[in-house]
Design an enzyme around this catalytic site. Sequence first.
Site, PDB file in Angstrom:
ATOM      1  CB  SER A   1      -9.439  59.263 -30.044  1.00 51.01           C
ATOM      2  OG  SER A   1     -10.035  59.698 -28.841  1.00 51.01           O
TER       3      SER A   1
ATOM      4  N   GLY B   1     -13.171  59.069 -26.672  1.00 48.36           N
ATOM      5  CA  GLY B   1     -13.648  60.443 -26.510  1.00 48.36           C
ATOM      6  C   GLY B   1     -12.616  61.372 -25.889  1.00 48.36           C
TER       7      GLY B   1
ATOM      8  CD  GLU C   1     -15.120  51.181 -28.544  1.00 43.49           C
ATOM      9  OE1 GLU C   1     -15.071  51.930 -29.514  1.00 43.49           O
ATOM     10  OE2 GLU C   1     -16.015  51.242 -27.697  1.00 43.49           O
TER      11      GLU C   1
HETATM   12  C1  PEP Z   1     -16.939  54.920 -29.083  1.00 44.45           C
HETATM   13  O1  PEP Z   1     -17.881  55.555 -28.636  1.00 44.45           O
HETATM   14  O2  PEP Z   1     -17.051  53.698 -29.245  1.00 44.45           O
HETATM   15  C2  PEP Z   1     -15.710  55.656 -29.435  1.00 44.45           C
HETATM   16  C3  PEP Z   1     -14.686  54.962 -29.860  1.00 44.45           C
HETATM   17  O3  PEP Z   1     -15.722  57.006 -29.295  1.00 44.45           O
HETATM   18  P1  PEP Z   1     -14.613  58.043 -29.857  1.00 44.45           P
HETATM   19  O4  PEP Z   1     -14.328  57.654 -31.290  1.00 44.45           O
HETATM   20  O5  PEP Z   1     -15.263  59.389 -29.748  1.00 44.45           O
HETATM   21  O6  PEP Z   1     -13.407  57.915 -29.000  1.00 44.45           O
END
Ligand code: PEP
Length: 253
Positions: A215, A175, A169
């Site tokens: 995202s 986000g 990530e």
């Molecule tokens: C997450 O919280 O692990 C995440 C990937 O959030 P988002 O999809 O909103 O970017």
Amino acid sequence: MRKPFVAGNWKMNTDSRSSVELAQGVAKGASGLAGEKVTVAVIPPFVYLQSVVNAVRSTGVAVGAQDLYIESKGAFTGEISPAMLKDVGCNYVLCGHSERRHVLGESDEFVGKKVTAAIGGGLLPILCVGELLSERDGGQTEAVVARNLKTGLAGLGTDKMSAVTIAYEPVWAIGTGRTATPQQAQEVHEFIRGLMADMFGKKLAEETRILYGGSANAGNAKELMSQKDVDGLLVGGASLKVDDFVKMIQASA
Ligand code: PEP
């Protein structure tokens, strides 16, 4: 063959009613896929875990927690043990989500202890790793991801490692609406799999599922999932909308 894995991290969202409705909606929409073609997990706030577990019982949808503490019981006000999570019917648990690392200040070492505690308690940890934008711009992506992984998995043997899922990530994509391109995701996933092979052997590296998070949404899920080393999605915002999340599960099947 790695089964696709789509997990929805609800973060600090929903309430007692909407958490159950969301869980029921996911279970209905993913029926026939969840638990069969795709591993599907919803990850609600602690206080709604029990009602969400009840809502998805026997549907193939699994439930995870967003965090855990490293001790099994005692004077740790506000914390939740692995045994408590297991007791309410949780199977998965996030360890080292970027918001815990960068908002709550969790270190790689602490995250590693959480991974060990999760496995010791019979849970399946999802270890989150990823670089900040400044680290990517500074050419440090691989170094950061390697440090997150090596410290996060320190002390685990191959037997225990088979319980772990990795989630890449990139912090700059979480986000923000700014997704890593499928190629950027693939590059880091390939790097992670190579590192896993060095640490635990090729067989285990080939079996380990590496999810992408940042995202991801109904529009980009298919392309992300088409990458060779992207085995699933860890979804924040888009997991709060039944239709979007179900589309992502379908795209991953
Ligand atoms: C997450 O919280 O692990 C995440 C990937 O959030 P988002 O999809 O909103 O970017």
